[in-house]
Design an enzyme around this catalytic site. Structure first.
Site, PDB file in Angstrom:
ATOM      1  N   SER A   1      -9.985  -0.600   6.691  1.00 37.26           N
ATOM      2  CA  SER A   1      -9.294  -0.555   5.396  1.00 37.26           C
ATOM      3  C   SER A   1      -8.648  -1.818   4.877  1.00 37.26           C
ATOM      4  O   SER A   1      -8.232  -1.850   3.731  1.00 37.26           O
ATOM      5  CB  SER A   1      -8.230   0.528   5.430  1.00 37.26           C
TER       6      SER A   1
ATOM      7  N   LYS B   1       0.864  -1.185   0.000  1.00 35.99           N
ATOM      8  CA  LYS B   1       0.000   0.000   0.000  1.00 35.99           C
ATOM      9  C   LYS B   1       0.900   1.234   0.000  1.00 35.99           C
ATOM     10  O   LYS B   1       1.960   1.237   0.647  1.00 35.99           O
ATOM     11  CB  LYS B   1      -0.884  -0.021   1.250  1.00 35.99           C
TER      12      LYS B   1
ATOM     13  N   SER C   1      -9.690   1.795   2.710  1.00 34.31           N
ATOM     14  CA  SER C   1      -8.857   2.620   1.888  1.00 34.31           C
ATOM     15  C   SER C   1      -7.805   1.844   1.100  1.00 34.31           C
ATOM     16  O   SER C   1      -7.241   2.367   0.156  1.00 34.31           O
ATOM     17  CB  SER C   1      -8.138   3.659   2.767  1.00 34.31           C
TER      18      SER C   1
HETATM   19  N1  GLN Z   1     -13.103   4.512   6.417  1.00 35.18           N
HETATM   20  C1  GLN Z   1     -12.339   4.772   7.592  1.00 35.18           C
HETATM   21  C2  GLN Z   1     -11.777   6.175   7.533  1.00 35.18           C
HETATM   22  O1  GLN Z   1     -11.907   6.794   6.527  1.00 35.18           O
HETATM   23  C3  GLN Z   1     -11.277   3.737   7.805  1.00 35.18           C
HETATM   24  C4  GLN Z   1     -10.112   3.875   6.952  1.00 35.18           C
HETATM   25  C5  GLN Z   1      -8.971   3.016   7.394  1.00 35.18           C
HETATM   26  O2  GLN Z   1      -9.140   1.965   8.008  1.00 35.18           O
HETATM   27  N2  GLN Z   1      -7.785   3.468   7.076  1.00 35.18           N
HETATM   28  O3  GLN Z   1     -11.227   6.637   8.477  1.00 35.18           O
END
Ligand code: GLN
Length: 474
Positions: A172, A73, A148
């Site tokens: 994510s 990532k 994400s």
């Molecule tokens: N959707 C969540 C956020 O936007 C989680 C994202 C994540 O786990 N990095 O914070």
């Protein structure tokens, strides 16, 4: 096609070289450019590493991940390679050092093939917030891959890597795994070092693997886990072999009542949950509906606390220390302001503003302190449940992958995370297991959560559940 590391190992055994395997993946990546999963392919360093691995294989001293081709990532640092957190503000920034996880993977002879698109600074649930365009779901290009870590999920599901790494702050790894029919695991907070992970919300963030099998997931955890002097929040608890042989252990499984009865769950997802519960009972396990009366507080608490941490973590991106600097500014103050205004995307700005607000004098106690107190209540109740259960079972997501541009209201997007933020608020390990498909053939996962540092129990239970239900991924 190499589905999992088992196939790669088999190929190597039959004489295929790591260079050939890497070239195979390089070609696949090129053919799948339309997914926008890769931001950059590290062709030369990957092939160089592959040559080194071939030499070690010939000498009989190759590591445990020899020939495993891995994508990172784009928020995980790899020395002398670019890393941007999919943000314009870090565009063209080159990392001076490698994340501990990257060092550990390379030490076991994995081959790092490139960096993968994600939501900007890992903020999002659909991979539509990247400064470098959205990622498409390989199973249906009109759909999001989840976020994400959307690039990590899409690259694996499309067969562009043997495994990928993501980070999980609230959803994510597990939600994109659910949306692409892969395995996504977030370990216990502190189990894997965060050194070299670009911070979003430091008391929530964890790195974890996306894989096509439980065995690969457990193996990658084994390699990456353990104390790291460079991350004081990493645990010194000893690591272990995270997946065992089948045993006849009977598990106690808690299903959160408020979660199972949540009206937002799609009936097909709920029916599959019920199937799982029935099969477990039939096999002699104990399944109990337990009350967790805090569902409505999870997402708000998560967003108060993570935005607070993000506003602090992201203050270092000022146009002076890293990456992008506005060319229209004169003076220090204006350079900060303009660089940040031009460098950050809309969602990241929203988070920084919300976080600054909840930390501001006069509101701190009402929001931030209150949020910490609620976090404690959630932890206490979770510990109570875990005192008498081995596993907490929930759907990973209320439904399957949604359409690109299908969710435009930020609150609706935040509610995507309803079942997953729990494990980050409490620090428990959790994995999304590909368990079913809806009528249109789209996958969804089930989330298996265990007590702190009980990853082995979590994987062993998953193996049992897969055996009972038949693996969607087999
Ligand atoms: N959707 C969540 C956020 O936007 C989680 C994202 C994540 O786990 N990095 O914070």
């Amino acid at each position: 096609m190499y589905k999992s590391y088992k196939d790669v190992k088999q190929a190597i055994k039959s004489g295929v070289s790591a260079v050939e395997i890497t070239n195979f993946y390089l070609k696949k990546i090129e053919e799948n450019g339309h997914l926008n999963a890769f931001l950059e392919v590290f062709e030369s360093s990957a092939l160089e590493k592959a040559k080194e691995v071939d030499a070690k294989i010939a000498d009989g001293n190759a590591g445990r991940l020899a020939g495993m081709v891995i994508g990172l990532k784009d928020n995980i640092c790899y020395q002398d390679h670019k890393v941007s957190a999919s943000s314009k503000i870090l565009e063209n920034f080159t990392s001076l050092y490698s994340a501990t996880v990257v060092e550990r993977l390379l030490a076991e002879d994995a081959i790092v093939i490139g960096r993968l698109n994600c939501d900007e600074f890992a903020m999002g649930s659909s991979n539509e917030n990247s400064s470098f365009g959205p990622v498409k779901n390989p199973l249906n290009n009109a759909l999001v891959p989840g976020g994400s870590s959307g690039g990590s999920a899409a690259a694996l599901a499309a067969g562009l890597c043997t495994a990928t790494l993501g980070s999980d702050t609230g959803v994510s790894i597990r939600q994109p795994a659910s949306f692409t029919g892969t395995y996504g695991m977030k370990p216990t907070y502190g189990r894997i070092s965060r050194y070299g992970l670009i911070a979003y919300a430091s008391s929530f963030d964890q790195i974890g693997p996306f894989t096509n099998s439980l065995e690969d997931s457990a193996l990658l955890l084994e390699v990456m886990a353990g104390k790291d002097e460079k991350d004081s929040t990493s645990s010194s608890k000893s690591t272990e072999k995270y997946i065992g042989e089948n045993s006849d252990k009977k598990y106690k499984i808690a299903v959160l009542k408020e979660c199972f009865e949540n009206e937002g769950i799609h009936p097909e997802v709920k029916a599959k949950m019920q199937d799982c519960m029935d099969s477990l009972v039939k096999a002699g396990h104990q399944v109990e509906l337990v009350s967790f009366p805090y569902m409505d507080y999870m997402v708000p608490t998560y967003y108060v606390l993570t935005t607070a941490e993000a506003s602090s973590n992201l203050s270092r991106f000022d146009g002076v220390h890293f990456g992008y600097r506005s060319t229209n500014a004169v003076g220090v103050e204006a350079t900060y302001k303009k660089s940040r205004t031009e460098g950050f995307g809309a969602e990241v700005k929203r988070r920084i503003m919300a976080g600054t607000f909840v930390l501001s004098h006069g509101y701190y106690d009402a929001y931030y302190t209150k949020g910490q107190k609620v976090r404690r209540v959630l932890q206490n109740r979770t510990n109570e449940i875990m005192d008498s259960a081995d596993i907490i079972l929930t759907p990973t997501t209320p439904d399957v992958a949604f359409k690109q541009n299908g969710v435009t209201d930020p609150i609706q997007m935040y509610l995507q995370d309803i079942f997953t933020v729990h494990a980050n608020l409490t620090g428990n390990p959790a994995i999304s297991l590909p368990i079913g498909k809806n009528k249109e053939g789209l996958p969804f996962g089930i989330q298996v959560m265990a007590n702190h540092f009980e990853e082995k129990k979590m994987y062993d239970f998953c193996k049992e559940l897969e055996e009972l239900m038949g693996s969607e991924n087999a």
